[in-house]
Design an enzyme around this catalytic site. Sequence first.
Site, PDB file in Angstrom:
ATOM      1  N   ARG A 116     -12.687   2.100   7.616  1.00 18.26           N
ATOM      2  CA  ARG A 116     -11.564   2.780   8.265  1.00 18.26           C
ATOM      3  C   ARG A 116     -11.292   4.144   7.649  1.00 18.26           C
ATOM      4  NH1 ARG A 116      -9.069  -1.091   4.955  1.00 18.26           N
ATOM      5  NH2 ARG A 116      -7.545  -0.201   3.494  1.00 18.26           N
ATOM      6  N   ARG A 148       0.820  -1.200   0.000  1.00 14.86           N
ATOM      7  CA  ARG A 148       0.000   0.000   0.000  1.00 14.86           C
ATOM      8  C   ARG A 148       0.859   1.259   0.000  1.00 14.86           C
ATOM      9  NH1 ARG A 148      -4.351   1.957   4.565  1.00 14.86           N
ATOM     10  NH2 ARG A 148      -2.424   2.120   5.729  1.00 14.86           N
ATOM     11  N   HIS A 153     -15.080  -1.272  -0.012  1.00 13.19           N
ATOM     12  CA  HIS A 153     -14.138  -2.309   0.381  1.00 13.19           C
ATOM     13  C   HIS A 153     -14.566  -2.832   1.745  1.00 13.19           C
ATOM     14  CE1 HIS A 153     -10.895  -0.078  -2.137  1.00 13.19           C
ATOM     15  NE2 HIS A 153     -11.227  -1.185  -2.784  1.00 13.19           N
ATOM     16  N   ASP A 193      -9.512  -5.375  -9.930  1.00 13.44           N
ATOM     17  CA  ASP A 193      -8.955  -4.586  -8.834  1.00 13.44           C
ATOM     18  C   ASP A 193      -7.623  -3.924  -9.188  1.00 13.44           C
ATOM     19  OD1 ASP A 193      -8.452  -3.463  -6.389  1.00 13.44           O
ATOM     20  OD2 ASP A 193      -8.469  -5.324  -5.261  1.00 13.44           O
ATOM     21  N   HIS A 248     -14.520  -7.548  -2.048  1.00 15.11           N
ATOM     22  CA  HIS A 248     -13.646  -8.512  -1.372  1.00 15.11           C
ATOM     23  C   HIS A 248     -14.450  -9.392  -0.415  1.00 15.11           C
ATOM     24  CE1 HIS A 248     -10.300  -6.646  -3.288  1.00 15.11           C
ATOM     25  NE2 HIS A 248     -10.428  -5.512  -2.616  1.00 15.11           N
TER      26      HIS A 248
END
Length: 435
Positions: free
Chosen positions: A202, A77, A224, A312, A261
């Site tokens: 988040r 990431r 997500h 993705d 996901h």
Amino acid sequence: MTAFWCERAWLPDGVADGVLLEVSGGRIESVTPGAPKAGHVLYGLTVPGMANGHSHAFHRALRGRTHHDRGTFWTWRERMYALAERLDPDSYYRLARGVYAEMVLAGFTSVGEFHYLHHAPGGKPYADPNEMSQALARAAVDAGIRLTLLDTCYLSGGFGVELGAHQLRFSDGDADGWAVRAGAFRPSSEFVRVGAAVHSVRAVPVDQLPVVAEWAGERPLHVHLSEQRAENQDCLAYHGKTPTALLADAGVLGASTVAVHATHLTETDIGLLGRTHSRACFCPTTERDLGDGIGPARELADAGVPLSLGTDSHAVVDAFEETRALELNDRLRAEARGRFTVDELLAAATDHAAIGWAECGRLAPGAAADFVTVDLGSVRTAGSEPSGVWFAASAPDVTDVVVDGRFVVRSRAHRLIGRPEAELAEEMGNLWRAH
């Protein structure tokens, strides 16, 4: 009226021989099995165009560049954030144009772009606050693919955590600011539609979630969900509930919602998704590339959750690979074969409704004239039954792609973009050399 004669075609009630598709105004007017050859002749097996339900176009520039050390999802990431800093509207347009062309060559006729790269580095808006959205729209039109721009709300760096420096360009400050900017985007092409996305629980505080859900209305709303175990653990610690339960309580789940996901779910989570008629989008090649895990696909389907597929991060762009991985991954997880029927795999591969194109995904009168022809005589597919194409074929076996009644790919060549591979190589080279 334009006629397409298919040697074999996958119709709603099964595979038929000598199928004549008559097309007018971008729609299929009639479907006639056992017809004599007429119009454009398509040898092989013609199937409905496939839907790429989850895309981050800029991640394509990471392909082949994230395997220098063992790393984790989180170190990957950080490299992704560094790449995001290097893109501007012009470079993003050029990169996305090549990415979308690659998708069409691989059998995809629509794509849901989970788009959060909104502003300039540091978070400064462009003169047109939706300039990056416009770049993606132009790229998709150039490449001949239908696009749903899933404008993504992204406000925090974690539960109770401020945005990091690399994340500032993703944010509009709060959900109201996001809604104003997203609502100002007006696609100039009928091949571009708009939906919404919550990046993750988040990245969007719980009090902001209802604003996004209300703005989305009946448009596609993607999120997500439980991609990593750490997300679940952090959410439980901060909110005392799972991400799925948090979304349910905030009114985010529903028939237009797609959980992307959906890897690490509890039985209660699965039940919540089923009872709210929510959908789930699996991205098998990315999930294995990042080491995410294997989600409970069969359990979700049994709970009434429609499944779709996406590429993705574009570690692989191959509609057949994503489709068979839904079955093969679940075999590994369950230690049993026959987890999904071929018809169920086809339904997941062609779930355009998940990204707002309900008229696509079937060879039937009234449907959009989007279809893909697969070579049944390649070294990979020779000798296979037509139903085995999902397990035997790969992207190079796509010979022809028709979108809205016109050829975008003919004899394995993209007709709108001469050499997508050269454009991708050049743009990726520019991005990595520049820094």
